[in-house]
Write a protein that holds these residues in place. Structure first.
Motif, PDB file in Angstrom:
ATOM      1  N   PHE A  10       0.831  -1.210   0.000  1.00 36.24           N
ATOM      2  CA  PHE A  10       0.000   0.000   0.000  1.00 36.24           C
ATOM      3  C   PHE A  10       0.863   1.255   0.000  1.00 36.24           C
ATOM      4  O   PHE A  10       0.521   2.262  -0.620  1.00 36.24           O
ATOM      5  CB  PHE A  10      -0.934   0.004   1.228  1.00 36.24           C
ATOM      6  CG  PHE A  10      -1.615   1.318   1.456  1.00 36.24           C
ATOM      7  CD1 PHE A  10      -2.712   1.678   0.692  1.00 36.24           C
ATOM      8  CD2 PHE A  10      -1.162   2.194   2.431  1.00 36.24           C
ATOM      9  CE1 PHE A  10      -3.344   2.895   0.884  1.00 36.24           C
ATOM     10  CE2 PHE A  10      -1.789   3.419   2.646  1.00 36.24           C
ATOM     11  CZ  PHE A  10      -2.884   3.769   1.868  1.00 36.24           C
ATOM     12  N   ASN A  11       2.001   1.196   0.680  1.00 38.18           N
ATOM     13  CA  ASN A  11       2.867   2.376   0.808  1.00 38.18           C
ATOM     14  C   ASN A  11       3.475   2.838  -0.504  1.00 38.18           C
ATOM     15  O   ASN A  11       3.935   3.968  -0.600  1.00 38.18           O
ATOM     16  CB  ASN A  11       3.985   2.102   1.828  1.00 38.18           C
ATOM     17  CG  ASN A  11       3.454   2.072   3.235  1.00 38.18           C
ATOM     18  OD1 ASN A  11       2.470   2.720   3.552  1.00 38.18           O
ATOM     19  ND2 ASN A  11       4.092   1.303   4.085  1.00 38.18           N
ATOM     20  N   VAL A  12       3.507   1.989  -1.522  1.00 46.18           N
ATOM     21  CA  VAL A  12       4.109   2.376  -2.803  1.00 46.18           C
ATOM     22  C   VAL A  12       3.178   3.313  -3.585  1.00 46.18           C
ATOM     23  O   VAL A  12       3.621   4.022  -4.464  1.00 46.18           O
ATOM     24  CB  VAL A  12       4.505   1.142  -3.643  1.00 46.18           C
ATOM     25  CG1 VAL A  12       3.332   0.567  -4.391  1.00 46.18           C
ATOM     26  CG2 VAL A  12       5.626   1.482  -4.602  1.00 46.18           C
ATOM     27  N   PHE A  13       1.906   3.340  -3.224  1.00 57.42           N
ATOM     28  CA  PHE A  13       0.940   4.138  -3.967  1.00 57.42           C
ATOM     29  C   PHE A  13       0.842   5.555  -3.421  1.00 57.42           C
ATOM     30  O   PHE A  13      -0.176   5.976  -2.914  1.00 57.42           O
ATOM     31  CB  PHE A  13      -0.438   3.466  -3.957  1.00 57.42           C
ATOM     32  CG  PHE A  13      -0.425   2.111  -4.589  1.00 57.42           C
ATOM     33  CD1 PHE A  13      -0.248   1.984  -5.954  1.00 57.42           C
ATOM     34  CD2 PHE A  13      -0.539   0.968  -3.821  1.00 57.42           C
ATOM     35  CE1 PHE A  13      -0.200   0.727  -6.548  1.00 57.42           C
ATOM     36  CE2 PHE A  13      -0.503  -0.288  -4.398  1.00 57.42           C
ATOM     37  CZ  PHE A  13      -0.335  -0.404  -5.771  1.00 57.42           C
ATOM     38  N   GLY A  14       1.942   6.299  -3.531  1.00 58.19           N
ATOM     39  CA  GLY A  14       1.942   7.690  -3.107  1.00 58.19           C
ATOM     40  C   GLY A  14       1.859   8.639  -4.284  1.00 58.19           C
ATOM     41  O   GLY A  14       1.825   9.846  -4.120  1.00 58.19           O
ATOM     42  N   GLY A  15       1.824   8.094  -5.484  1.00 56.63           N
ATOM     43  CA  GLY A  15       1.709   8.928  -6.675  1.00 56.63           C
ATOM     44  C   GLY A  15       3.040   9.339  -7.261  1.00 56.63           C
ATOM     45  O   GLY A  15       3.351   9.031  -8.389  1.00 56.63           O
ATOM     46  N   GLU A  16       3.857  10.016  -6.475  1.00 62.62           N
ATOM     47  CA  GLU A  16       5.137  10.523  -6.953  1.00 62.62           C
ATOM     48  C   GLU A  16       6.273   9.638  -6.436  1.00 62.62           C
ATOM     49  O   GLU A  16       6.111   8.910  -5.486  1.00 62.62           O
ATOM     50  CB  GLU A  16       5.347  11.951  -6.474  1.00 62.62           C
ATOM     51  CG  GLU A  16       4.258  12.901  -6.930  1.00 62.62           C
ATOM     52  CD  GLU A  16       4.363  14.263  -6.268  1.00 62.62           C
ATOM     53  OE1 GLU A  16       5.327  14.516  -5.526  1.00 62.62           O
ATOM     54  OE2 GLU A  16       3.463  15.073  -6.488  1.00 62.62           O
ATOM     55  N   TRP A  17       7.419   9.740  -7.064  1.00 63.86           N
ATOM     56  CA  TRP A  17       8.631   9.016  -6.664  1.00 63.86           C
ATOM     57  C   TRP A  17       8.398   7.504  -6.665  1.00 63.86           C
ATOM     58  O   TRP A  17       8.774   6.798  -5.747  1.00 63.86           O
ATOM     59  CB  TRP A  17       9.123   9.491  -5.304  1.00 63.86           C
ATOM     60  CG  TRP A  17       9.779  10.835  -5.322  1.00 63.86           C
ATOM     61  CD1 TRP A  17       9.516  11.873  -6.168  1.00 63.86           C
ATOM     62  CD2 TRP A  17      10.822  11.296  -4.469  1.00 63.86           C
ATOM     63  NE1 TRP A  17      10.318  12.943  -5.879  1.00 63.86           N
ATOM     64  CE2 TRP A  17      11.130  12.617  -4.838  1.00 63.86           C
ATOM     65  CE3 TRP A  17      11.509  10.711  -3.419  1.00 63.86           C
ATOM     66  CZ2 TRP A  17      12.101  13.363  -4.192  1.00 63.86           C
ATOM     67  CZ3 TRP A  17      12.471  11.463  -2.779  1.00 63.86           C
ATOM     68  CH2 TRP A  17      12.767  12.774  -3.161  1.00 63.86           C
ATOM     69  N   GLY A  74       9.134   2.257  -4.961  1.00 62.27           N
ATOM     70  CA  GLY A  74       9.149   0.902  -5.536  1.00 62.27           C
ATOM     71  C   GLY A  74      10.381   0.125  -5.112  1.00 62.27           C
ATOM     72  O   GLY A  74      10.297  -1.058  -4.782  1.00 62.27           O
ATOM     73  N   LEU A  75      11.546   0.802  -5.099  1.00 64.33           N
ATOM     74  CA  LEU A  75      12.767   0.147  -4.638  1.00 64.33           C
ATOM     75  C   LEU A  75      12.657  -0.210  -3.158  1.00 64.33           C
ATOM     76  O   LEU A  75      13.012  -1.314  -2.746  1.00 64.33           O
ATOM     77  CB  LEU A  75      13.990   1.036  -4.879  1.00 64.33           C
ATOM     78  CG  LEU A  75      15.320   0.493  -4.341  1.00 64.33           C
ATOM     79  CD1 LEU A  75      15.668  -0.839  -5.003  1.00 64.33           C
ATOM     80  CD2 LEU A  75      16.433   1.521  -4.556  1.00 64.33           C
ATOM     81  N   GLY A  76      12.143   0.720  -2.358  1.00 70.01           N
ATOM     82  CA  GLY A  76      11.943   0.439  -0.933  1.00 70.01           C
ATOM     83  C   GLY A  76      11.028  -0.764  -0.731  1.00 70.01           C
ATOM     84  O   GLY A  76      11.320  -1.658   0.057  1.00 70.01           O
ATOM     85  N   LEU A  77       9.936  -0.802  -1.492  1.00 68.24           N
ATOM     86  CA  LEU A  77       9.000  -1.924  -1.397  1.00 68.24           C
ATOM     87  C   LEU A  77       9.678  -3.220  -1.819  1.00 68.24           C
ATOM     88  O   LEU A  77       9.535  -4.246  -1.145  1.00 68.24           O
ATOM     89  CB  LEU A  77       7.773  -1.666  -2.279  1.00 68.24           C
ATOM     90  CG  LEU A  77       6.803  -2.838  -2.410  1.00 68.24           C
ATOM     91  CD1 LEU A  77       6.149  -3.159  -1.072  1.00 68.24           C
ATOM     92  CD2 LEU A  77       5.758  -2.555  -3.467  1.00 68.24           C
ATOM     93  N   ALA A  78      10.422  -3.188  -2.922  1.00 65.44           N
ATOM     94  CA  ALA A  78      11.088  -4.410  -3.403  1.00 65.44           C
ATOM     95  C   ALA A  78      12.054  -4.957  -2.356  1.00 65.44           C
ATOM     96  O   ALA A  78      12.078  -6.162  -2.087  1.00 65.44           O
ATOM     97  CB  ALA A  78      11.827  -4.122  -4.712  1.00 65.44           C
ATOM     98  N   LEU A  79      12.839  -4.075  -1.748  1.00 68.69           N
ATOM     99  CA  LEU A  79      13.795  -4.516  -0.730  1.00 68.69           C
ATOM    100  C   LEU A  79      13.083  -5.077   0.496  1.00 68.69           C
ATOM    101  O   LEU A  79      13.474  -6.109   1.047  1.00 68.69           O
ATOM    102  CB  LEU A  79      14.723  -3.365  -0.348  1.00 68.69           C
ATOM    103  CG  LEU A  79      15.642  -2.880  -1.478  1.00 68.69           C
ATOM    104  CD1 LEU A  79      16.309  -1.568  -1.098  1.00 68.69           C
ATOM    105  CD2 LEU A  79      16.661  -3.937  -1.842  1.00 68.69           C
ATOM    106  N   GLU A  80      12.012  -4.412   0.909  1.00 77.08           N
ATOM    107  CA  GLU A  80      11.233  -4.906   2.049  1.00 77.08           C
ATOM    108  C   GLU A  80      10.584  -6.251   1.731  1.00 77.08           C
ATOM    109  O   GLU A  80      10.545  -7.150   2.579  1.00 77.08           O
ATOM    110  CB  GLU A  80      10.175  -3.880   2.451  1.00 77.08           C
ATOM    111  CG  GLU A  80      10.766  -2.634   3.067  1.00 77.08           C
ATOM    112  CD  GLU A  80       9.806  -1.465   3.149  1.00 77.08           C
ATOM    113  OE1 GLU A  80      10.127  -0.500   3.852  1.00 77.08           O
ATOM    114  OE2 GLU A  80       8.732  -1.491   2.499  1.00 77.08           O
TER     115      GLU A  80
END
Length: 157
Positions: free
Chosen positions: A107-114, A119-125
């Motif tokens: 859910f946190n990846v859907f911030g619109g910008e960046w 996406g990288l943060g989500l992938a690593l997590e």
């Protein structure tokens, strides 16, 4: 696998207890979890919004702060619980918590910008949560590394 060392001695692979692997994984997860948010403060406009009382679309309030603290406490407590719970409860707790965190983190990846940054943060997590799930899922009661005794014996030899 046994590997000869440079000085001719034999190097034996360390048998790291599953509890230690899980605690290390939760610690790594926690660092990414916190740093994604921390480094996200450098995004233009974020600090100004915070000063106006907004984070993303949420009003900054005691409820927001308590919720953020409670969500941060989950991986923090998993570091401790991974080393303190009995094996069966440990395995189940790691599986349940990691599974519940997957959609929350997504859910946190859907911030619109960046999108690349988040996406990288989500992938690593997700890689770390995958490691936690695999480790907990494949943890059997007969695994010798499941007990601290195996690790202690290697330390004293």
């Amino acid at each position: 696998m046994i590997t000869p060392g440079r000085d001719g001695t034999t190097l034996h692979p360390a048998q790291v207890p599953v509890q230690t692997k899980l605690a290390a994984a939760w610690t790594s997860f926690m660092f990414f979890y916190v740093y994604v948010d921390l480094l996200g403060l450098y995004k233009p406009g974020v600090v100004e919004d915070i000063l106006k009382g907004k984070v993303f679309t949420f009003d900054i309030s005691q409820t927001f702060a308590v919720t953020a603290l409670a969500l941060t406490a989950v991986p923090v407590l998993m570091i401790l619980l991974s080393t303190a719970l009995p094996i069966r409860a440990n395995r189940v707790t790691n599986l349940v918590v990691a599974i519940l965190l997957v959609p929350y983190m997504a859910f946190n990846v859907f911030g619109g910008e960046w999108l690349v940054y988040y996406g990288l943060g989500l992938a690593l997590e997700m890689v770390i949560l995958g490691f936690i799930l695999r480790t907990a899922w494949t943890w059997s009661a007969t695994t010798p590394a499941a007990s601290v005794n195996s690790y202690s014996q290697l330390q004293h030899s």
